[in-house]
Write a protein that holds these residues in place. Structure first.
Motif, PDB file in Angstrom:
ATOM      1  N   ALA A   1       2.733  -0.827  -2.440  1.00 59.73           N
ATOM      2  CA  ALA A   1       3.024  -3.173  -1.992  1.00 59.73           C
ATOM      3  C   ALA A   1       2.189  -2.572  -0.765  1.00 59.73           C
ATOM      4  CB  ALA A   1       4.568  -2.114  -1.474  1.00 59.73           C
ATOM      5  N   VAL A   2       2.110  -4.116  -0.855  1.00 59.58           N
ATOM      6  CA  VAL A   2       0.957  -4.777   0.404  1.00 59.58           C
ATOM      7  C   VAL A   2       1.378  -6.326   0.672  1.00 59.58           C
ATOM      8  CG1 VAL A   2      -0.696  -3.805  -0.277  1.00 59.58           C
ATOM      9  CG2 VAL A   2      -0.185  -5.659  -0.909  1.00 59.58           C
ATOM     10  N   PRO A   3       1.399  -6.973   1.813  1.00 59.29           N
ATOM     11  CA  PRO A   3       1.889  -8.413   2.203  1.00 59.29           C
ATOM     12  C   PRO A   3       1.735  -9.280   1.290  1.00 59.29           C
ATOM     13  CG  PRO A   3       0.660  -6.566   4.358  1.00 59.29           C
ATOM     14  CD  PRO A   3       0.857  -5.877   3.115  1.00 59.29           C
ATOM     15  N   SER A   4       2.255 -10.065   1.371  1.00 58.37           N
ATOM     16  CA  SER A   4       1.860 -11.153   0.130  1.00 58.37           C
ATOM     17  C   SER A   4       0.323 -12.176   0.808  1.00 58.37           C
ATOM     18  CB  SER A   4       3.250 -11.998  -0.239  1.00 58.37           C
ATOM     19  OG  SER A   4       3.713 -11.667  -0.439  1.00 58.37           O
ATOM     20  N   VAL A   5       0.398 -11.926   2.054  1.00 58.10           N
ATOM     21  CA  VAL A   5      -0.612 -12.349   2.665  1.00 58.10           C
ATOM     22  C   VAL A   5      -1.856 -11.923   3.432  1.00 58.10           C
ATOM     23  CG1 VAL A   5      -1.673 -14.129   3.913  1.00 58.10           C
ATOM     24  CG2 VAL A   5       0.230 -14.648   3.026  1.00 58.10           C
TER      25      VAL A   5
ATOM     26  N   ASN B   1      -6.305   4.333  -9.882  1.00 56.04           N
ATOM     27  CA  ASN B   1      -6.077   2.781 -10.580  1.00 56.04           C
ATOM     28  C   ASN B   1      -5.736   2.949  -9.203  1.00 56.04           C
ATOM     29  OD1 ASN B   1      -7.550   2.416 -12.743  1.00 56.04           O
ATOM     30  ND2 ASN B   1      -5.857   4.008 -13.837  1.00 56.04           N
ATOM     31  N   ALA B   2      -5.643   2.604  -8.329  1.00 52.16           N
ATOM     32  CA  ALA B   2      -4.108   2.039  -7.310  1.00 52.16           C
ATOM     33  C   ALA B   2      -4.060   0.538  -7.223  1.00 52.16           C
ATOM     34  CB  ALA B   2      -5.106   2.323  -5.934  1.00 52.16           C
ATOM     35  N   VAL B   3      -2.222   0.622  -7.826  1.00 54.79           N
ATOM     36  CA  VAL B   3      -2.512  -1.175  -7.877  1.00 54.79           C
ATOM     37  C   VAL B   3      -1.601  -1.881  -7.349  1.00 54.79           C
ATOM     38  CG1 VAL B   3      -1.232  -2.640  -9.940  1.00 54.79           C
ATOM     39  CG2 VAL B   3      -2.194  -0.289 -10.517  1.00 54.79           C
ATOM     40  N   VAL B   4      -1.543  -3.162  -6.306  1.00 53.42           N
ATOM     41  CA  VAL B   4      -1.256  -2.950  -5.479  1.00 53.42           C
ATOM     42  C   VAL B   4      -0.790  -4.679  -5.908  1.00 53.42           C
ATOM     43  CG1 VAL B   4      -3.028  -3.512  -2.977  1.00 53.42           C
ATOM     44  CG2 VAL B   4      -2.872  -5.366  -5.116  1.00 53.42           C
ATOM     45  N   ILE B   5       1.001  -4.870  -5.256  1.00 50.79           N
ATOM     46  CA  ILE B   5       1.691  -5.155  -5.495  1.00 50.79           C
ATOM     47  C   ILE B   5       2.771  -6.247  -4.450  1.00 50.79           C
ATOM     48  CG2 ILE B   5       4.339  -5.545  -6.431  1.00 50.79           C
ATOM     49  CD1 ILE B   5       1.924  -4.407  -8.394  1.00 50.79           C
ATOM     50  N   GLU B   6       2.822  -7.266  -3.963  1.00 49.58           N
ATOM     51  CA  GLU B   6       3.165  -8.049  -3.021  1.00 49.58           C
ATOM     52  C   GLU B   6       4.571  -7.243  -2.533  1.00 49.58           C
ATOM     53  OE1 GLU B   6       2.395  -9.965  -5.904  1.00 49.58           O
ATOM     54  OE2 GLU B   6       1.712 -11.410  -5.457  1.00 49.58           O
TER      55      GLU B   6
END
Length: 329
Positions: A99-103, A123-128
């Motif tokens: 989980a990462v900030p949307s901006v 595989n690192a998948v970033v999600i807002e």
């Protein structure tokens, strides 16, 4: 090892493992030996050392405002957490959701994925975070109607209107619950001439502070260091005294909620007016926050169940239902 999801928050790091659920929930804090920079402790053990270490130990908070500020510290902390959760410092699974900030800038995103790669994630998948939190709160994010979520974390506050599984309109504010702690420290310093640490400020926030739903006149005692004598000194504090700190913080958030609503397409705005918005993140636990935001925005506000865990619950759902695959680059 099964796939995992990580909510690498400014205040807390939570790890979810497919098939097992949440396997770790610890403060995002690392203690290192100042001489060789090797990790001594991480999580709750490291947090207890804040303000109590000598010259040979340094307590680090690797994240600031929702992004990695100390890359080596973040990697070192993740290795300790991997060992705690899985009895090995390297992750041997295939996919790790984060989980990462949307901006977030490309550089900040790259730092986050590289940190996971350093602990073995292929595989690192970033999600807002706001999307994950909305899903974890049980909102119907995949439907055509609009759902608004306000996610107040330790370092950021995210406001988003989500439809068809995507953020239609949103904003990320680079402040969160930790900024309330900082303002409490400043207030005690200015009004009482006493310096307190981060742990005491956090305790004041949860025990004494708030917006309503509590007796503002009840006074509790805390300890700090007198700025004139340099000696330890106790002091009493009521919720009424620091009410302005919470009011200023949540008034700003209310203004940003109205700003996002103003930018939302009319059809989705109608949904928000009808359903209101859901409050997630640790900030949702502040006493009186729901009532205050409802009054200030004229939108119905409800707090999610276990709001501080909504983001990791959403990531976990994506992981187990394999809906994360559309985010793969």
């Amino acid at each position: 090892m099964r796939n995992i999801a990580i909510d690498l928050g400014t205040s807390n790091t939570v790890i979810f493992m497919a098939g097992r659920g949440i396997v770790l929930n610890e403060p995002t804090v690392l203690t290192v030996d100042a001489n060789d920079l090797l990790a001594v402790a991480a999580g709750e053990a490291a947090k207890k050392m804040m303000g109590r270490t000598g010259e040979t130990l340094e307590v680090i908070r690797p994240l600031k405002a929702g992004v990695i500020a100390d890359f080596a510290g973040a990697v070192g902390m993740l290795k300790v957490f991997m060992k705690k959760a899985f009895r090995q410092t390297m992750y041997s699974g295939n996919v790790a959701l984060l989980a990462v900030p949307s901006v977030i800038s490309a550089v900040e995103k790259r730092a986050a994925t590289e940190a996971l790669a350093r602990v073995g994630a292929k595989n690192a998948v970033v999600i807002e975070s706001s999307l994950a939190a909305a899903l974890g709160a049980g909102l119907a994010v995949s439907e055509s109607g609009g759902s608004m979520v306000v996610h107040i974390g330790g370092g950021t506050t995210e406001i988003a209107v989500i439809t068809l599984g995507k953020i239609a309109v949103g904003t990320t504010l680079r402040y969160g619950g930790d900024d309330i702690d900082e303002e409490i420290i400043n207030y005690i310093k200015k009004e009482k001439n006493i310096l307190i640490g981060a742990l005491t400020a956090e305790k004041i926030k949860t025990e004494t502070g708030g917006l309503s739903d509590y007796d503002k006149t009840i006074k509790r005692r805390y300890r700090g260091r007198d700025l004139i004598s340099g000696l330890p000194r106790s002091f009493s504090l009521s919720g009424e005294e620091i009410h302005s700190v919470f009011e200023a913080f949540f008034t700003h958030i209310a203004d940003e909620i109205k700003s996002v609503a103003d930018k939302t397409p009319p059809e989705l705005t109608a949904d928000v007016i009808d359903k209101g918005f859901t409050l997630t993140g640790g900030g949702a636990n502040v006493k009186g926050a729901v009532q205050f935001l409802t009054e200030q925005t004229n939108f119905k506000c409800v707090a999610a169940d276990e709001p501080q865990l909504c983001a990791i619950k959403g990531l976990g759902k994506m992981l187990e239902e394999k809906t994360y695959k559309r985010f793969l680059e």
